[in-house]
Write an enzyme that holds these catalytic residues in place. Structure first.
Site, PDB file in Angstrom:
ATOM      1  N   GLY A  81       0.819  -1.201   0.000  1.00 48.99           N
ATOM      2  CA  GLY A  81       0.000   0.000   0.000  1.00 48.99           C
ATOM      3  C   GLY A  81       0.854   1.252   0.000  1.00 48.99           C
ATOM      4  N   GLY A  85       3.413   7.484   3.670  1.00 52.79           N
ATOM      5  CA  GLY A  85       4.448   6.473   3.503  1.00 52.79           C
ATOM      6  C   GLY A  85       3.969   5.263   2.739  1.00 52.79           C
ATOM      7  CE  LYS A 133       2.038   5.264   7.422  1.00 52.87           C
ATOM      8  NZ  LYS A 133       1.074   5.877   8.313  1.00 52.87           N
ATOM      9  CG  ASP A 160      -6.388  10.728   6.571  1.00 52.17           C
ATOM     10  OD1 ASP A 160      -7.396  11.127   5.930  1.00 52.17           O
ATOM     11  OD2 ASP A 160      -5.337  10.374   6.011  1.00 52.17           O
TER      12      ASP A 160
END
Ligand code: NAG
Ligand code: NAG
Ligand code: NAG
Ligand code: NAG
Ligand code: NAG
Ligand code: NAG
Length: 673
Positions: free
Chosen positions: A344, A349, A366, A466
């Protein structure tokens, strides 16, 4: 002092438990359990939670307890097209009631789900019930350690026996044993299945004895019992007139190999009488803490020393972090951050799948590469601080972290089903998975519960900042976990956020956020509302499609104005959904994403609406269903302040320098830059 000893105790259990998870070889060893080691249900508790026994039932009547290894275990090898061998060892103890003869026993199980809904107590041991006791659809491997005679008087004529029950309550194989279960002392059991010869062995022995010849050794093909992936666990139950306390002291398991031997000296002891044993335990804990405080202190000493000779500069916050990884380990885990391991990419990041070389645990790493190391560090620290301390079943758990130069690495639990957006609207035409309404509704409830925890249930308010479908990860049994707290800022209850720049994702940004730049729980609620609409409609917050308004929320309002809000619902579900729940989710989505923030509910109210504890005001005053006249509905929507959205959105979008009609990708933007 208190928090440092808590930290220490967690560390010690962490060192003792091992956990090895790659597709080829799965094994785990728990000499005693911490809360997070097991998924527990009903009466099961971990005593004490920082490392102790899995107490399936306490001495009380009509109790059922379940405990499962939280992750699915692959039972099938597709290359060889046969089921895997497995091996398990565990230590259990049964303390009968002093007022009756005790019952009913416990069982090791392999099952499709992490739970046995509808399982009855007593003889059924919390696994089966009278109506499914030999249903052909069952896929359950169960080895019972029964202490009560008689569901079938003829075969089960004595109490104390071991039975292998395949897909039903009737034991396919059973043996009486001289090892008496209900003696309030630990007993060790071994269960081994060897896939080529299809032999199942079950052995039991008093705790300190070595493994004896099997009590049961039979050849039985388990291919109509096992599934490709299963959960392993334990179940125990008591009855109306007979009850015992059932404990698991330790457990090891391995696919395609022998389970680890559980070292007697490491296992916890049963905390039966909290008065006398409690004192002993506290004394022990105090001793352990003292030792650990000394070790931590010397560790800090070493770190300071290394720092003084210029080894590695660790800042104060780094010392408080839950678990620090070595860069080399994460580099190896992700094959050098190879593109093929990438799973992803987000605003902050890139995320890689990794297999930790030392333990074999699969993780998500990540990697945040920042041009500005200082700012990066602060974001990193914020993420660690909040995530490391937060624990909730609907939040992604941060396992650890590492930094090197400008690279910041965060290690999370790996969630096999990816993110919610890819399940809701996958651009790949070969992707045919359609989430059922039941799954969607439970995802909605899970996310709400995670967000409520952030907003209200922790000692500080955490604003997510978010919330969006790509930040909702889906775990092996389809329950959601809210991730990516990189943007979270902690602030004390009652205080306002002081940040001045807008951070978020187009389509999810509350109008007032673009004007004031102030994130609040209410801006999270707004984004959550948009997420609800995405889940109901199977469409992205902003998506360009012919004949449809690109802004999802406006399109839903349009459908509502036209008299049938169900037109907006994801067509791939057909009519396979509960209309009242759909109304609730869409109505709540609109209310949460209301342009005026004072109209939005709090997450606590949201959870009350979803649980049916309170009726959604929007539904009371406006039936979303049916055939009201368009002008009537529009008037009502105007009154509710829901129809000026289109205009407002266009303005907001332009304010951000993005023209409506252009292609907007749903990546994070940072309005401050
Ligand atoms: C299947 O078995 C083969 C041979 O033992 C092994 O090499 C392979 O890793 C196994 N695959 C899985 C997914 O377990
Ligand atoms: C028995 O268990 C099944 C499957 O878990 C469940 O669907 C059913 O409702 C249960 N029946 C009763 C009578 O509890
Ligand atoms: C279990 O299955 C057998 C035959 O397979 C049937 O005769 C019996 O009635 C079933 N028992 C229950 C309780 O469903
Ligand atoms: C239960 O298992 C025994 C073998 O242990 C078998 O003889 C009997 O027919 C089974 N009963 C049912 C109802 O399946
Ligand atoms: C089962 O027990 C038999 C007899 O001791 C032994 O020969 C065999 O290897 C065992 N199999 C497994 C899978 O443990
Ligand atoms: C097991 O052995 C140890 C010593 O080796 C002893 O202290 C302990 O009491 C024994 N446990 C049981 C349940 O017999």
């Amino acid at each position: 002092m208190a928090s440092s000893s808590l930290f220490s105790i967690q560390t010690i259990t962490l060192l003792l438990s091992t956990f090895f998870f790659t597709p080829e070889s799965i094994s785990f060893t728990f000499p005693g359990f911490k809360q997070d080691d097991l998924y527990t249900e009903e009466s099961t508790v971990i005593e004490p939670p920082n490392g102790g026994t899995a107490t399936l039932t306490k001495s009380e009547h009509n109790a059922i307890g379940h405990a499962f290894f939280p992750h699915q275990i692959p039972m099938f090898n597709a290359t060889l097209s046969r089921y895997n061998s497995f091996s398990t060892q565990f230590v259990f103890q049964i303390n009968p009631s002093t007022s009756n003869e005790g019952g009913y026993g416990l069982a090791f199980t392999l099952s499709e789900s992490r739970g046995f809904p509808g399982g009855s107590g007593g003889h059924f041991m919390g696994v089966f019930n009278e109506s499914n006791r030999n249903a052909s659809s069952n896929r359950i491997f169960m080895v019972e350690f029964d202490t009560v005679k008689g569901i079938d008087e003829d075969i089960d004529s004595d109490g104390n026996h071991v039975g292998i029950n395949l897909n039903g309550m009737n034991s396919s194989y059973y043996e009486l044993t001289e090892v008496l279960f209900q003696k309030s002392r630990p007993i060790r059991a071994w269960i081994d299945y060897e896939a080529i010869g299809k032999r199942i062995n079950v052995s039991i022995a008093p705790f300190n004895n070595s493994k004896p010849e099997p009590l049961i050794s039979v050849v039985h093909d388990l291919s109509n019992v096992l599934l490709e992936n299963m959960y392993a666990g334990f179940s125990a139950a008591t009855g109306a007139d007979k009850w015992s306390s059932h404990y698991i002291l330790g457990w090891s398991f391995r696919i395609n190999g022998a389970a680890d031997h559980l070292d007697s000296s490491l296992l916890p002891t049963v905390v039966a009488n909290s008065d006398s044993n409690g004192k002993l335990r506290n004394a022990l804990l105090a001793a352990i803490s003292a030792v650990l405080i000394i070790s931590v202190a010397s560790l800090i000493g070493i770190v300071l020393y290394r720092r003084s000779i210029g080894f590695e500069v660790l800042e104060k916050w780094e010392l408080d972090c839950p678990h620090r990884f070595r860069y080399g380990e994460l580099h190896a885990a992700t094959k050098g951050f190879r593109e093929s391991e990438m799973i992803g990419k987000g605003g902050f990041g890139t995320v890689y799948r990794g297999v930790l070389p030392t333990t074999g645990v699969v993780v998500a790493v990540k990697k945040i590469t920042s041009n500005n190391p200082l700012q990066g560090m602060r974001e990193f620290a914020a993420e660690i601080e909040s995530l490391g301390k937060l624990r909730h079943k609907n939040l992604v758990h941060l396992q650890g972290w590492c930094k090197r130069k400008n690279d910041l690495l965060l290690v999370y639990d790996y969630l096999p089903n990816g993110s919610l957006d890819s399940l809701l609207y996958n651009p790949d035409p070969s992707f045919t998975v359609v989430l059922s309404w039941e799954q969607r509704f439970s995802i909605v409830k899970g996310v709400a519960s995670g967000l409520l925890y952030l907003h209200e249930d922790w000692d500080q308010v955490v604003i997510h900042r978010d919330v969006k479908s790509s930040n909702v990860l889906i775990d092996g049994d389809m329950s959601p976990r809210l991730g990516d707290f990189g943007l979270a800022r902690l602030y004390d209850h009652g205080k306002n956020s002081h940040t001045t720049h807008v951070v978020g994702t187009i389509g999810y940004i509350a109008p007032e956020l673009t004007h004031t730049g102030k994130a609040s729980t209410s801006t999270d609620v707004f984004a959550f509302g948009i997420l609800l609409l995405e889940i109901a409609c199977g469409r992205a917050a902003v998506a360009y499609e012919a004949h449809r308004n690109a802004i999802l929320v406006d399109w839903v309002v349009e459908c509502m104005q036209m008299g049938n809000v169900f037109d907006a619902v994801d067509a791939r579900m057909g009519s396979e959904y509960a209309a009242e729940e759909m109304e609730l989710v869409v109505g709540l989505g609109l209310l949460c994403s209301h342009p005026r923030k004072e109209m939005r509910p709090t997450m606590r109210q949201v959870v009350r609406y979803l649980n049916g504890d309170e009726v959604l005001p929007l539904l009371e005053s406006l039936s979303l269903e049916g055939s009201r006249r368009v002008d009537e509905i529009t008037a009502r929507l105007l009154q509710l302040g829901l129809v000026d959205r289109v205009l407002r959105y266009s303005l907001d979008s332009m304010g951000l320098g993005v023209s409506v009609g252009g292609v907007i990708s749903s990546t994070s933007i940072d309005g401050g830059r």
